[in-house]
Design an enzyme around this catalytic site. Structure first.
Site, PDB file in Angstrom:
ATOM      1  N   GLU A   1      -2.979   2.814  -2.106  1.00 59.15           N
ATOM      2  CA  GLU A   1      -2.674   2.488  -3.386  1.00 59.15           C
ATOM      3  C   GLU A   1      -3.089   1.187  -3.922  1.00 59.15           C
ATOM      4  O   GLU A   1      -2.497   0.203  -3.556  1.00 59.15           O
ATOM      5  CB  GLU A   1      -0.935   2.729  -3.668  1.00 59.15           C
TER       6      GLU A   1
ATOM      7  N   CYS B   1       2.648   3.861 -10.359  1.00 56.08           N
ATOM      8  CA  CYS B   1       2.336   4.698  -9.000  1.00 56.08           C
ATOM      9  C   CYS B   1       1.436   5.961  -9.402  1.00 56.08           C
ATOM     10  O   CYS B   1       1.013   6.751  -8.503  1.00 56.08           O
ATOM     11  CB  CYS B   1       3.684   4.967  -8.390  1.00 56.08           C
TER      12      CYS B   1
ATOM     13  N   GLU C   1      11.286   7.276  -4.551  1.00 55.93           N
ATOM     14  CA  GLU C   1      10.198   7.405  -5.526  1.00 55.93           C
ATOM     15  C   GLU C   1       8.955   6.226  -5.271  1.00 55.93           C
ATOM     16  O   GLU C   1       9.226   5.130  -5.580  1.00 55.93           O
ATOM     17  CB  GLU C   1      10.458   7.528  -7.098  1.00 55.93           C
ATOM     18  N   LEU C   2       7.964   6.727  -4.450  1.00 62.57           N
ATOM     19  CA  LEU C   2       7.133   5.906  -3.708  1.00 62.57           C
ATOM     20  C   LEU C   2       5.854   5.703  -4.568  1.00 62.57           C
ATOM     21  O   LEU C   2       5.785   5.869  -5.763  1.00 62.57           O
ATOM     22  CB  LEU C   2       6.955   6.225  -2.444  1.00 62.57           C
TER      23      LEU C   2
ATOM     24  N   GLY D   1       9.804   2.021  -5.326  1.00 63.08           N
ATOM     25  CA  GLY D   1       9.066   1.172  -4.878  1.00 63.08           C
ATOM     26  C   GLY D   1       7.845   1.484  -3.812  1.00 63.08           C
ATOM     27  O   GLY D   1       7.378   2.651  -3.965  1.00 63.08           O
ATOM     28  N   SER D   2       7.384   0.520  -3.014  1.00 58.70           N
ATOM     29  CA  SER D   2       6.401   0.817  -2.252  1.00 58.70           C
ATOM     30  C   SER D   2       6.697   1.573  -1.091  1.00 58.70           C
ATOM     31  O   SER D   2       7.747   1.805  -0.580  1.00 58.70           O
ATOM     32  CB  SER D   2       5.774  -0.635  -1.529  1.00 58.70           C
TER      33      SER D   2
END
Length: 481
Positions: free
Chosen positions: A378, A284, A250-251, A230-231
């Site tokens: 992002e 992402c 996992e960003l 996520g963020s």
């Protein structure tokens, strides 16, 4: 095809419908499409306790039985492909062709896990490296880490959930999963398929929950691993609150692609358009920064602008739609503000830039200042911008000038530049002659810096979900002659 009126949660392998409190909207129309059961703190606690009690049974489950569970999932997902794609198109607003593609990746991920589930090997290690260790030998193996907590995102609600669930089953870890509240249906259907198997009771719980009521997924000490996608802001906060458990993150990213002067420009245009605007840029590793050699800059820019104008936006259920809605109006409004900021600071809008509700046009800009949000943060939407370089070291420095480091793409035919980039780019992966958005589900995938910790990809996730257990044997000393 039609969604059910309501969907349950799964607690300790069993469907339960305590309420229908979570409304799931059609992201294109904004209307409520179905309702899902929402887990409260008591239910989450019960799921964690069930996973805690199931850990020994899961660890003792023979490899061939875990493999059979995974194979069952592969077959059932194949049978339900159109149902899964339709649900994904509704809940995520993902164009139907892309939704079918994600179902294919879901199947791939479980199929890889089928193969890897019987490959958890160890090693015999000689210990007699000095006279004091003569007569000793070592053997190590991998054992399941124990109950795991999974929090999955809205943008790939099937495949990114699969990258947590399939490795956990492959190694024998029970788990509790919190799917994204805006896109819970894929995980719920996954639970429906898992409930058809003979996994030990408590092996899995799939529990949609509000963020306010989900602290136990992070803080509970009965859980031995937290895997979050996520963020960045949320991910690093969760890590700070996770206590002693292992954390895999996992960003996000603001991925860059380099177009060198020897690139096949027609091919690069097709791939960059895909990488920037596929599923409305909500990836992402979506292309956000397009770094182009000065000798070809004008030509490539004009080609990509022309290609972008041809992309069809609209109803995600229509086969020709390439750009669907963003996940909600608030996210589209945010990115609209970022575009306005870039324009107000001197950025030049080349194409797109208009918003209608959650629909934002595929947008390209140039001359975006370095300190704007569009450059530093992002975007997570259908927006990208051009930068220019003259020297190779300058291009690599532009890629590295980011707090993120997930993947980078490079279009070049020069093998020495490829190797220099592989050595010098501070990212988790470098993709040559394609965009950073490219991923195959058996490769190691993850980032550095603010983009996360650890790697996914089935085999690599399996390593995170296991611990090494060593055995040392002192053999009988040789008798004196």
């Amino acid at each position: 095809m039609k969604l059910k009126d309501s969907y349950p949660l799964y607690l300790a392998n069993e469907a339960q419908q305590p309420n229908t409190d979570l409304a799931v909207t059609d992201k294109f129309t904004g209307e409520i499409a179905t309702r899902v059961a929402l887990a409260d703190a008591r239910t989450i606690d019960a799921g964690i306790q069930a996973a805690h009690e199931a850990q020994h049974a899961m660890a003792a489950m023979p490899s061939y039985k875990r493999q059979a569970v995974l194979q069952h999932c592969v077959e059932r997902f194949k049978e339900r492909q159109e149902e899964l794609a339709y649900a994904l198109c509704i809940e995520a607003g993902k164009p139907i062709r892309d939704s079918r593609g994600e179902v294919g990746r879901l199947i791939d991920t479980f199929r890889i896990a089928v193969e890897e589930s019987v490959r958890m090997t160890g090693e015999v290690q000689p210990l007699d490296i000095s006279p004091r260790a003569e007569g000793y030998m070592g053997i190590w193996k991998r054992v399941p880490i124990g109950p795991c907590s999974f929090i999955s995102p809205f943008n790939f609600p099937l495949n990114l959930a699969a990258h947590k669930v399939a490795p956990a089953i492959a190694v024998g870890c029970p788990f509790v999963m919190k799917p994204a509240s805006r896109t819970p249906l894929g995980a719920i259907i996954m639970g429906e398929v898992l409930a058809e198997t003979d996994l030990p009771k408590g092996a899995f719980s799939i529990l949609p929950a509000s963020r306010d009521g989900a602290d136990l997924f992070t803080t509970d000490d009965r859980l031995k691993l937290l895997s979050f996608t996520g963020s960045p802001d949320v991910g690093w906060e969760l890590k700070a609150n996770a206590g002693k458990k292992k954390v895999v993150l996992e960003l996000g990213g603001n991925a860059a692609v380099i177009i060198d002067k020897d690139a096949d420009l027609a091919d690069a245009v097709e791939r960059v358009a895909f990488g920037a605007f596929y599923q409305s840029g909500q990836s992402c590793i979506g292309v956000q920064r397009i770094i182009v050699h000065a000798d070809i800059y004008d030509r490539f820019r004009d080609m990509l602008v022309a290609k972008t104008r041809t992309l069809i936006a609209g109803n995600p259920h229509e086969e020709d739609t390439f750009v669907g809605p963003m996940i909600d109006v608030k996210e589209a409004e945010r990115l609209d503000r970022w575009i306005d900021e870039a324009k107000g600071r001197g950025g030049k809008l080349l194409v797109g830039g208009k918003r209608d509700g959650a629909m934002l046009e595929a947008t390209l800009l140039e001359d975006v200042p370095l300190d704007t949000k569009l450059n530093r943060e992002e975007a997570f939407g259908p927006v990208a911008f051009f930068e220019k370089f003259s020297r190779w070291d300058e291009a690599l420095a532009l890629v590295n000038d980011s707090k993120f480091g997930l993947q980078a793409g490079i279009f070049t035919r020069d093998i020495f530049k490829v190797l220099e980039a592989w050595d010098g780019l501070d990212v988790g992966g470098v993709v040559i002659n394609d965009v950073p958005s490219y991923r195959v589900d058996n490769m190691p995938y993850g980032g550095v810096k603010d983009s996360g910790l650890g790697r996914e990809g089935v085999r690599f996730a399996m390593e995170d979900m296991t611990e090494i257990r060593n055995l040392v044997i002192r053999r009988k000393a040789a008798e004196a002659s």
